[in-house]
Write an enzyme that holds these catalytic residues in place. Structure first.
Site, PDB file in Angstrom:
ATOM      1  N   HIS A 161      25.204  -2.307   3.946  1.00  0.00           N
ATOM      2  CA  HIS A 161      25.767  -1.826   2.429  1.00  0.00           C
ATOM      3  C   HIS A 161      24.861  -0.750   1.731  1.00  0.00           C
ATOM      4  CE1 HIS A 161      26.850  -3.014  -1.611  1.00  0.00           C
ATOM      5  NE2 HIS A 161      26.727  -4.424  -1.832  1.00  0.00           N
ATOM      6  N   ASP A 380      46.414  -3.090   5.946  1.00  0.00           N
ATOM      7  CA  ASP A 380      47.343  -3.218   7.085  1.00  0.00           C
ATOM      8  C   ASP A 380      47.252  -2.194   8.190  1.00  0.00           C
ATOM      9  OD1 ASP A 380      49.744  -3.487   8.464  1.00  0.00           O
ATOM     10  OD2 ASP A 380      51.070  -3.238   6.761  1.00  0.00           O
TER      11      ASP A 380
END
Length: 455
Positions: A161, A380
């Site tokens: 992060h 995807d």
């Protein structure tokens, strides 16, 4: 209520490998901004995807190696500043590489989708655990691909992060997926690495109060963090679709007309959380939530570092829970967002964080992180969009998650102390102030708030 299904252990055909960039990359130290280098961000964002069709492991490795040329800091290693500041982190861009583990499990995508309705600790098996002495010793990018018996796959990523926020991680994952499908493609978004655009001023100028942070230990009678840590936390999950959000919004008409979906559900969750804890009426409680400020401070396109700040709404318990509607809490959420419209406020916050004794005030706060508008559910790699996207774990912060296949729905994931689970569930699903709308405006679908349960 559904029961959590424990997944079997993963089979690893071999040890994980380290995948470096496929071409030489710049070797230097990458400065991390004060927004990157906050102590509460010293963990990895862990995403879990379930795909109906698997993608060749060799293809995934090849495209990962290629995308690490563009996102080369993710192939580096975190370290403390070489300039003698033990509190300041930076990235050693050394091209060492990302950790990539291959695994197999004898489950099907359908079986996992069924169990995904309940938050599940056993899903942690889908991410290879790097044995390390400290947070700094864990590579910024760890990936595990687990092939399924049905021909599908699980993709689990752990992205540090301190290097990326939610928008940045989404940008990286989409870029990796783009090169997986078309290795010769030009990236839709070119990453911008430099963090100096968020450097503090010299000398720092803190011109605003910042209730999101504190320099002192909690002095209030109730420390909610200690309460959370005093007993097991149970993850609860609720899904709000478009019609349910509209019913919540109706509570605030006509006094508040322009409330967004996030503002509405955030106010409802905060209020339900506070009511369930049965706190002293005079106690001041806070709601901390992330707000993207890229446009507000003119960050360059492709900036994938932490470009969000915390907004803070605060109220006494009495004022927050007194009314049977959301007007009070919603107004406070909107006011907290409005405070960030001032560029000077954000710069003041960056300067405040130059003082490393400052930390996020979690002693009386619910913290919400927004994942539901980042496009994470659209990644995807060539086998179609995911059947499921969510966090690998959820321990402390409240997450607003996307719902695959329903762009207008939001899934709320909240960890609460074991003793208040039933109370929190009741208040989140409470129809008390909604009954009037439901009876007068009932349609064939009726009223529904899904509650998926616990582990």
């Amino acid at each position: 209520m559904s029961k959590s299904v424990q997944v079997p252990d993963c089979f690893y055909p071999g040890p994980p490998i380290t995948i470096p960039p496929s071409a030489p990359t710049p070797k230097h130290s990458l400065y991390l901004s004060n927004l990157d280098d906050q102590k509460f961000l010293r963990f990895a964002i862990k995403y879990l995807y379930i795909f109906k069709e698997s993608v060749s492991l060799d293809v995934l490795k090849c495209s990962l190696s290629r995308i690490l040329v563009d996102y080369y800091p993710l192939a580096g290693r975190l370290r403390t500043s070489i300039y003698g500041d033990d509190h300041k982190l930076e990235v050693d861009c050394n091209g060492e590489g990302a950790v990539f583990a291959e695994a197999f499990i004898g489950s099907t995508a359908e079986e996992l989708l069924e169990s995904s309705k309940v938050p599940n600790k056993s899903w942690r098996k889908f991410l290879y655990k790097v044995e390390a002495q400290s947070f700094l010793d864990v590579p910024p990018l760890v990936i595990q691909v687990t092939n399924l018996r049905c021909g599908g796959m699980i993709l689990c990523t752990a992205i540090n992060h301190c290097l990326c926020d939610g928008i940045g991680t989404s940008q990286f994952l989409h870029a990796w997926a783009q090169l997986t499908k078309d290795p010769k493609a030009d990236l839709t978004i070119v990453p911008f690495h430099e963090r100096h655009v968020l450097k503090p001023r010299e000398p720092p100028e803190v011109n605003f109060p910042h209730p999101e942070y504190t320099r002192t230990k909690p002095t209030c009678q109730v420390d909610l963090l200690k309460l959370m840590q005093s007993q097991p936390l149970v993850v609860t999950s609720f899904t709000f679709d478009h019609s349910e959000v509209l019913r919540l919004k109706k509570q605030c008409v006509p006094s508040l007309k322009c409330n967004t979906t996030f503002e509405t559900i955030a106010a409802h969750t905060w209020r339900s959380w506070v009511k369930s804890l049965n706190l002293c009426p005079t106690l001041t409680v806070k709601l901390l939530f992330s707000v993207n400020v890229r446009k507000k401070v003119n960050l360059p396109e492709g900036y994938y570092g932490n470009g969000f700040v915390l907004a803070c709404a605060e109220s006494t318990v009495k004022d927050l829970v007194a009314d049977k509607n959301l007007r009070h809490g919603l107004k406070l959420v909107q006011q907290a967002k409005c405070a960030l419209e001032d560029d000077g406020y954000i710069r003041s916050m960056v300067d405040l964080l130059e003082d490393k004794t400052v930390k996020m005030d979690v002693s009386r706060s619910l913290v919400i992180s927004q994942w539901s508008r980042l496009g994470l559910e659209d990644v995807d790699f060539g086998g179609g969009k995911p059947l499921h996207m969510g966090p690998l774990t959820s321990d402390v912060y409240c997450l607003f998650l996307p719902v695959v296949g329903n762009a207008n729905a939001v899934r709320v994931l909240v960890s609460v102390p074991e003793s208040v689970v039933e109370s929190f569930r009741y208040h989140m699903m409470e129809k008390e102030s909604w009954e009037k709308d439901e009876n007068s405006d009932r349609n064939t679908n009726g009223y529904r708030v899904q509650q998926h349960g616990l582990f």
